[in-house]
Design a protein around this motif. Structure first.
Motif, PDB file in Angstrom:
ATOM      1  N   MET A 125      36.561  37.567  83.452  1.00 38.74           N
ATOM      2  CA  MET A 125      37.061  38.362  84.559  1.00 38.74           C
ATOM      3  C   MET A 125      36.586  37.757  85.879  1.00 38.74           C
ATOM      4  N   SER A 126      37.482  37.710  86.825  1.00 39.53           N
ATOM      5  CA  SER A 126      37.147  37.175  88.135  1.00 39.53           C
ATOM      6  C   SER A 126      36.502  38.265  88.981  1.00 39.53           C
ATOM      7  N   ARG A 127      35.297  38.004  89.411  1.00 37.20           N
ATOM      8  CA  ARG A 127      34.618  38.997  90.246  1.00 37.20           C
ATOM      9  C   ARG A 127      35.254  39.071  91.627  1.00 37.20           C
ATOM     10  N   ILE A 128      35.706  37.931  92.116  1.00 34.81           N
ATOM     11  CA  ILE A 128      36.360  37.912  93.426  1.00 34.81           C
ATOM     12  C   ILE A 128      37.745  38.534  93.318  1.00 34.81           C
ATOM     13  N   GLY A 129      38.476  38.192  92.279  1.00 33.39           N
ATOM     14  CA  GLY A 129      39.844  38.664  92.118  1.00 33.39           C
ATOM     15  C   GLY A 129      39.962  40.167  91.939  1.00 33.39           C
ATOM     16  N   LYS A 130      38.921  40.806  91.416  1.00 31.71           N
ATOM     17  CA  LYS A 130      38.966  42.252  91.186  1.00 31.71           C
ATOM     18  C   LYS A 130      39.066  43.049  92.482  1.00 31.71           C
ATOM     19  N   LYS A 131      38.440  42.541  93.540  1.00 29.79           N
ATOM     20  CA  LYS A 131      38.410  43.284  94.799  1.00 29.79           C
ATOM     21  C   LYS A 131      39.774  43.218  95.490  1.00 29.79           C
ATOM     22  N   PRO A 132      40.302  44.343  95.942  1.00 32.20           N
ATOM     23  CA  PRO A 132      41.544  44.286  96.719  1.00 32.20           C
ATOM     24  C   PRO A 132      41.270  43.713  98.113  1.00 32.20           C
ATOM     25  N   VAL A 133      42.269  43.075  98.686  1.00 32.64           N
ATOM     26  CA  VAL A 133      42.134  42.483 100.021  1.00 32.64           C
ATOM     27  C   VAL A 133      42.598  43.520 101.038  1.00 32.64           C
TER      28      VAL A 133
ATOM     29  N   ASN B 200      51.143  32.079  92.416  1.00 31.54           N
ATOM     30  CA  ASN B 200      51.620  31.510  91.163  1.00 31.54           C
ATOM     31  C   ASN B 200      52.390  32.569  90.373  1.00 31.54           C
ATOM     32  N   ASP B 201      53.262  32.134  89.477  1.00 28.38           N
ATOM     33  CA  ASP B 201      54.063  33.069  88.675  1.00 28.38           C
ATOM     34  C   ASP B 201      53.218  33.901  87.712  1.00 28.38           C
ATOM     35  N   GLU B 202      52.006  33.465  87.443  1.00 27.02           N
ATOM     36  CA  GLU B 202      51.143  34.187  86.509  1.00 27.02           C
ATOM     37  C   GLU B 202      50.292  35.250  87.198  1.00 27.02           C
ATOM     38  N   ILE B 203      50.529  35.453  88.499  1.00 23.03           N
ATOM     39  CA  ILE B 203      49.760  36.413  89.291  1.00 23.03           C
ATOM     40  C   ILE B 203      50.697  37.504  89.801  1.00 23.03           C
ATOM     41  N   SER B 204      50.223  38.739  89.761  1.00 20.98           N
ATOM     42  CA  SER B 204      50.994  39.875  90.265  1.00 20.98           C
ATOM     43  C   SER B 204      50.371  40.359  91.573  1.00 20.98           C
TER      44      SER B 204
ATOM     45  N   VAL C 178      45.512  41.987  93.718  1.00 16.83           N
ATOM     46  CA  VAL C 178      45.894  40.784  92.978  1.00 16.83           C
ATOM     47  C   VAL C 178      45.445  40.965  91.529  1.00 16.83           C
ATOM     48  N   THR C 179      46.378  40.792  90.596  1.00 19.38           N
ATOM     49  CA  THR C 179      46.035  40.903  89.172  1.00 19.38           C
ATOM     50  C   THR C 179      46.740  39.803  88.391  1.00 19.38           C
ATOM     51  N   PRO C 180      46.094  39.306  87.335  1.00 23.68           N
ATOM     52  CA  PRO C 180      46.773  38.318  86.491  1.00 23.68           C
ATOM     53  C   PRO C 180      47.753  39.022  85.551  1.00 23.68           C
ATOM     54  N   LEU C 181      48.876  38.379  85.266  1.00 18.85           N
ATOM     55  CA  LEU C 181      49.863  38.985  84.372  1.00 18.85           C
ATOM     56  C   LEU C 181      49.432  38.900  82.913  1.00 18.85           C
TER      57      LEU C 181
ATOM     58  N   GLN D 260      46.078  37.092  80.168  1.00 24.98           N
ATOM     59  CA  GLN D 260      44.681  36.661  80.157  1.00 24.98           C
ATOM     60  C   GLN D 260      44.529  35.180  79.792  1.00 24.98           C
ATOM     61  N   SER D 261      45.550  34.383  80.083  1.00 25.69           N
ATOM     62  CA  SER D 261      45.437  32.948  79.809  1.00 25.69           C
ATOM     63  C   SER D 261      44.435  32.324  80.779  1.00 25.69           C
ATOM     64  N   LYS D 262      43.912  31.201  80.383  1.00 29.03           N
ATOM     65  CA  LYS D 262      42.916  30.521  81.211  1.00 29.03           C
ATOM     66  C   LYS D 262      43.510  30.135  82.565  1.00 29.03           C
ATOM     67  N   ASN D 263      44.755  29.700  82.568  1.00 29.12           N
ATOM     68  CA  ASN D 263      45.420  29.294  83.805  1.00 29.12           C
ATOM     69  C   ASN D 263      45.595  30.483  84.753  1.00 29.12           C
ATOM     70  N   ALA D 264      45.997  31.626  84.223  1.00 27.89           N
ATOM     71  CA  ALA D 264      46.195  32.816  85.059  1.00 27.89           C
ATOM     72  C   ALA D 264      44.869  33.288  85.644  1.00 27.89           C
ATOM     73  N   ARG D 265      43.834  33.288  84.820  1.00 24.39           N
ATOM     74  CA  ARG D 265      42.526  33.738  85.305  1.00 24.39           C
ATOM     75  C   ARG D 265      41.949  32.779  86.338  1.00 24.39           C
ATOM     76  N   SER D 266      42.248  31.483  86.204  1.00 23.73           N
ATOM     77  CA  SER D 266      41.708  30.519  87.168  1.00 23.73           C
ATOM     78  C   SER D 266      42.392  30.648  88.533  1.00 23.73           C
ATOM     79  N   LYS D 267      43.620  31.104  88.551  1.00 22.25           N
ATOM     80  CA  LYS D 267      44.344  31.253  89.818  1.00 22.25           C
ATOM     81  C   LYS D 267      44.172  32.637  90.446  1.00 22.25           C
ATOM     82  N   TRP D 268      43.582  33.552  89.714  1.00 20.20           N
ATOM     83  CA  TRP D 268      43.418  34.927  90.162  1.00 20.20           C
ATOM     84  C   TRP D 268      42.518  35.022  91.396  1.00 20.20           C
TER      85      TRP D 268
END
Length: 177
Positions: free
Chosen positions: A1-9, A38-42, A52-55, A57-65
């Protein structure tokens, strides 16, 4: 889980943000910027914040989150406050001056180096040994500063050249007798 990605902007006051599918657009006092995720991000705009949320749980989606969230935060800061990078020039006879919109550098070559900044970037020379690069796009400001520094990077023996204001040059000892 991305700690940065979890926070809303949070959308700062004075900025209008719109989310259209994968594209976030921010308009502020300094200008307008957009980011296409990216297409793997919502992306969703909820309660004056971009979530921001990943669509999946692939490694690529989590890395771009987390990166997507940071990029969105960067465009908000850019249209509100802008970014700037300071450069210093060290060396005898090394100096900078503005020639219209262009930056003219005397860096010990047989000729002066003239740098034409791209659209959206402002260069100021408060002192002959100081350069300030500013703009709303963080990547572009950093790239222009790097291009100017590249003309004559700092050397390790005397520290002559163009360096970032916050850069520390590791000095070498000269040759011994």
């Amino acid at each position: 889980m991305s700690r940065i990605g979890k926070k809303p902007v949070q959308v700062p006051a004075g900025i209008t943000a719109t989310v259209d599918g994968q594209k976030v657009t921010a308009k502020g006092p300094k200008g307008e910027l957009f980011f296409v995720a990216n297409d793997e991000i919502s992306l969703k705009l909820e309660d004056n914040a971009v979530v921001v949320t990943p669509l999946n749980q692939s490694k690529n989606a989590r890395s771009k989150w987390g990166m997507s969230r940071t990029m969105i935060e960067g465009i908000f800061k850019g249209v509100k406050d802008g970014f700037e990078r300071k450069l210093e020039i060290n060396g005898v006879g090394y100096r900078a001056a503005m020639q219209g919109k262009n930056l003219q550098l005397a860096l010990g070559f047989s000729h002066d180096v003239v740098y034409e900044p791209p659209v959206g970037i402002t260069i100021a020379v408060p002192k002959p040994t100081e350069i300030v690069v500013s703009g709303i796009n963080k990547q572009q400001v950093g790239q222009v500063a790097a291009e100017i520094r590249e003309y004559r990077g700092p050397e390790p023996y005397k520290g002559k050249g163009v360096k970032y204001a916050d850069e520390r040059i590791v000095r070498k000892e000269g040759k011994k007798k």
